[in-house]
Design a protein around this motif. Structure first.
Motif, PDB file in Angstrom:
ATOM      1  N   LEU A  46      24.474  36.855  34.837  1.00 15.73           N
ATOM      2  CA  LEU A  46      25.297  37.914  35.430  1.00 15.73           C
ATOM      3  C   LEU A  46      24.700  38.444  36.723  1.00 15.73           C
ATOM      4  O   LEU A  46      25.428  38.964  37.577  1.00 15.73           O
ATOM      5  N   LEU A  59      26.915  38.569  40.073  1.00 15.84           N
ATOM      6  CA  LEU A  59      27.045  39.776  40.890  1.00 15.84           C
ATOM      7  C   LEU A  59      26.659  39.492  42.328  1.00 15.84           C
ATOM      8  O   LEU A  59      27.308  39.972  43.269  1.00 15.84           O
ATOM      9  N   ARG A  68      29.396  38.075  44.317  1.00 11.47           N
ATOM     10  CA  ARG A  68      30.581  38.908  44.517  1.00 11.47           C
ATOM     11  C   ARG A  68      30.388  40.012  45.541  1.00 11.47           C
ATOM     12  O   ARG A  68      31.367  40.519  46.096  1.00 11.47           O
ATOM     13  N   CYS A 103      32.754  44.142  39.527  1.00  7.75           N
ATOM     14  CA  CYS A 103      33.292  43.593  38.277  1.00  7.75           C
ATOM     15  C   CYS A 103      34.267  44.612  37.696  1.00  7.75           C
ATOM     16  O   CYS A 103      34.001  45.817  37.713  1.00  7.75           O
ATOM     17  N   SER A 104      35.374  44.130  37.183  1.00  7.95           N
ATOM     18  CA  SER A 104      36.362  45.048  36.639  1.00  7.95           C
ATOM     19  C   SER A 104      35.921  45.566  35.274  1.00  7.95           C
ATOM     20  O   SER A 104      35.086  44.958  34.594  1.00  7.95           O
ATOM     21  N   GLU A 110      36.814  42.930  32.390  1.00  5.84           N
ATOM     22  CA  GLU A 110      36.056  41.697  32.239  1.00  5.84           C
ATOM     23  C   GLU A 110      34.634  41.963  31.745  1.00  5.84           C
ATOM     24  O   GLU A 110      34.089  41.173  30.963  1.00  5.84           O
ATOM     25  N   VAL A 111      34.026  43.065  32.148  1.00  8.24           N
ATOM     26  CA  VAL A 111      32.688  43.379  31.644  1.00  8.24           C
ATOM     27  C   VAL A 111      32.734  43.634  30.138  1.00  8.24           C
ATOM     28  O   VAL A 111      31.860  43.196  29.386  1.00  8.24           O
ATOM     29  N   LEU A 155      26.754  46.260  36.805  1.00 10.90           N
ATOM     30  CA  LEU A 155      27.888  45.355  36.991  1.00 10.90           C
ATOM     31  C   LEU A 155      29.119  46.092  37.500  1.00 10.90           C
ATOM     32  O   LEU A 155      29.900  45.536  38.282  1.00 10.90           O
ATOM     33  N   TRP A 156      29.318  47.320  37.077  1.00 13.11           N
ATOM     34  CA  TRP A 156      30.494  48.082  37.500  1.00 13.11           C
ATOM     35  C   TRP A 156      30.325  48.745  38.859  1.00 13.11           C
ATOM     36  O   TRP A 156      31.304  49.053  39.530  1.00 13.11           O
TER      37      TRP A 156
END
Length: 562
Positions: free
Chosen positions: A100, A104, A107, A126-127, A130-131, A224-225
């Motif tokens: 991950l 990331l 992205r 990340c949406s 999806e997480v 991630l968010w």
């Protein structure tokens, strides 16, 4: 410089395992691609552990026992374990995909992880959906491990240790820091290793429990968010600078933010007490994304019990979804179904050392991990990740503009009013330009964006202009009073009006006479000056952002090479 003691590709161990290219390495060992010739040249991952001391050997056996007793598509399968040439080897399934952290990096703009500034993006890298789809099944298998007797704690959950297969199945790897947890004895762990930003504060003291994995999983979701690396827990204990995630990702729902902040509370007793509780809270939706103005949020879970700094108490988690007969929650709105995991009788194990037998639990169906072709990006790490210092509060453009505009206005006003050299007027202008750049530089250097620096220069231009004229007239009044006192002593008996007129004619300032322009020209000059001040603030913001990045690189180098 080569790795200390790294194996050469082509080395054969255990008579039928061939070591291939290096995948990853760290302070304790390395991971290679490998080939198992006894299984039709089956691809595998070979984890090599240097220096087989009793402690390291015990940790390797712990990892082996965990992966042998729990089978899940969200854990790598262990094929074999052996000692050769004074080293310990684990032969495992080679997971296809990328971790991950690599996802990331692909992205975010420029591939820079963890440096997102507040209020710069309308959504995260990340949406939310999806997480949750990736990590809820991983949390389910962690709950399975935490439910053992004694519980098994992973202690190194982070994006680099979660691999996403091509079919979007997340796999949790690197159990090298696992620990059997005894809440009654509260014993310290053998290795006080931490991943800065993802390890809870109790892990720095070597005392961990199931709530420690809750913190690390929440910190992983936070990154991630938001693409903002959480501050180190040890620093949060002194001054909590954890910012609400919606400042970096406005699309994140309010409910998810509240759950995340509670899971990242500094004190373990303020977090969710089990991974299952954390899962249930995440799955219970009903709040939309943030669309209200940003509000100040106090520190979460402060690491102190003083009355002046009580930890933030978030609402209690919502009621758990209905439970199935197997003891796991029924699927809710995300379409997620818990992974089919269970305890299996360990397969024949060639290593002669002692491995703790699995505890007996009810039978559950088994879904073996799918075989996939190896691709670059196997996410197993062998040493804690060194990260940067925690973020600081973003400075206000208005406050910075007021501060530097005030200083510049006072200095320029007295310089022009108390001198008779017109050159000083242009010197005051140059000084003003430098202060506008300085206002933007300080704003960006402390975490603001160049656009925020633009407004810092704008406000600095307004306040410096206002303060300049106030100070200018005060300076002129002081000089007039001084002249009146001097003339009245030299020629007593003259009227006050005559003395005042003579004093006005005698007083000269550094302000050029050509500046006494029409009102229309004055408005044009004022508007142009404000635009110039804002642009100079933006230039200072670019310089400040470059300086901040340079300081970040320097700190990272110092953390890696102290």
């Amino acid at each position: 410089m080569g790795l200390p003691g790294a194996s050469t590709p082509g080395t054969i161990i255990g008579s039928h395992y061939i070591i291939g290219d290096l995948i990853n390495s760290g302070g304790f060992g390395a991971v290679y691609r490998g080939t198992d010739t006894s299984e039709g040249n089956r691809p595998c991952a070979i984890k090599e552990i240097y220096n087989v001391t009793p402690t390291v050997r015990r940790q390797a056996l712990m990892e082996t026992s965990v992966l042998l007793t729990v089978r899940s598509p969200h854990l790598p399968e262990v094929y074999d374990a052996l000692e050769a040439n004074g080293r310990f080897y684990l032969i495992m399934e080679l997971i296809a995909g990328q971790n991950l952290s690599q996802l990331l990096q692909n992205r975010v703009p420029g591939g820079i992880i963890g440096e997102q500034e507040p209020f710069q993006q309308s959504q995260g890298p990340c949406s939310e959906q999806e997480v949750l789809d990736w990590l809820l099944p991983v949390m389910d298998i962690l709950q399975e491990l935490h439910s053992r007797n004694p519980p098994i704690i992973h202690r190194d959950i982070k994006p680099g240790n979660i691999i996403l297969r091509p079919d979007q199945t997340a796999v949790l790897v690197d159990f090298g820091l696992t620990k059997l947890y005894d809440p009654d004895r509260n014993t310290q762990s053998m290795i006080k290793a931490v991943s800065q930003g993802f390890s809870p504060i109790e892990q720095y003291m070597g005392k961990t429990g199931p709530q420690s994995d809750v913190y690390s999983m929440a910190a992983t979701m936070y990154l991630l968010w938001t693409n903002r690396r959480p501050p180190r827990a040890i620093d949060r204990g002194v001054h909590d600078t954890l910012l609400p995630p919606h400042q970096f990702n406005p699309a994140l729902s309010q409910h998810i933010e509240q759950v995340l902040l509670q899971a990242m509370s500094l004190q373990a007793q303020d977090r969710y007490q089990s991974m299952r509780d954390f899962m249930h809270a995440l799955q219970d939706t009903g709040s939309g994304p943030y669309n209200e103005p940003t509000l100040a949020v106090p520190p979460v879970g402060g690491y102190t019990s003083s009355p002046q700094q009580q930890p933030l108490r978030l609402p209690a988690p919502p009621p758990a979804p209905p439970m199935s007969t197997s003891g796991y929650p029924q699927p809710v709105s995300f379409g997620y179904r818990p992974a089919q995991t269970g305890v299996q009788t360990p397969p024949p194990y060639p290593y002669t050392g002692s491995i703790p037998p699995p505890p007996q639990r009810g039978k559950r169906s088994m879904q073996p991990g799918s075989q996939a072709q190896p691709v670059p990006g196997y996410g197993m790490s062998m040493a804690p990740q060194m990260l940067v210092a925690p973020p600081t509060a973003v400075p206000s453009a208005f406050n910075q503009g007021c501060l530097w505009g005030l200083v510049q206005g006072v200095l320029a006003g007295f310089l022009v009013a108390l001198t008779q050299n017109s050159t000083n007027f242009y010197l005051a202008l140059i000084m003003g330009f430098l202060f506008y750049v300085l206002a933007g530089f300080v704003t960006a250097r402390r975490g603001g964006s160049p656009w925020r620096s633009f407004w810092s220069g704008f406000w600095a231009g307004i306040f410096s202009t206002i303060i300049f004229w106030i100070v200018y007239f005060i300076g002129v009044a002081i000089r007039i009073v001084q002249r009146l006192a001097l003339v009245s002593k030299q020629t007593p008996g003259r009227s006050g009006m005559v003395l005042y007129n003579e004093a006005i004619q005698h007083i000269h300032t550094a302000l050029p006479s050509s500046q006494a322009a029409s009102g229309q020209n004055l408005l044009v000059l004022l508007g142009g000056g404000l635009l110039l001040a804002a642009c100079l603030g933006w230039v200072g913001g670019l310089l400040g952002k470059s300086a901040r990045k340079a300081a970040f690189v320097q700190k990272k180098r110092q953390s890696v090479h102290p």
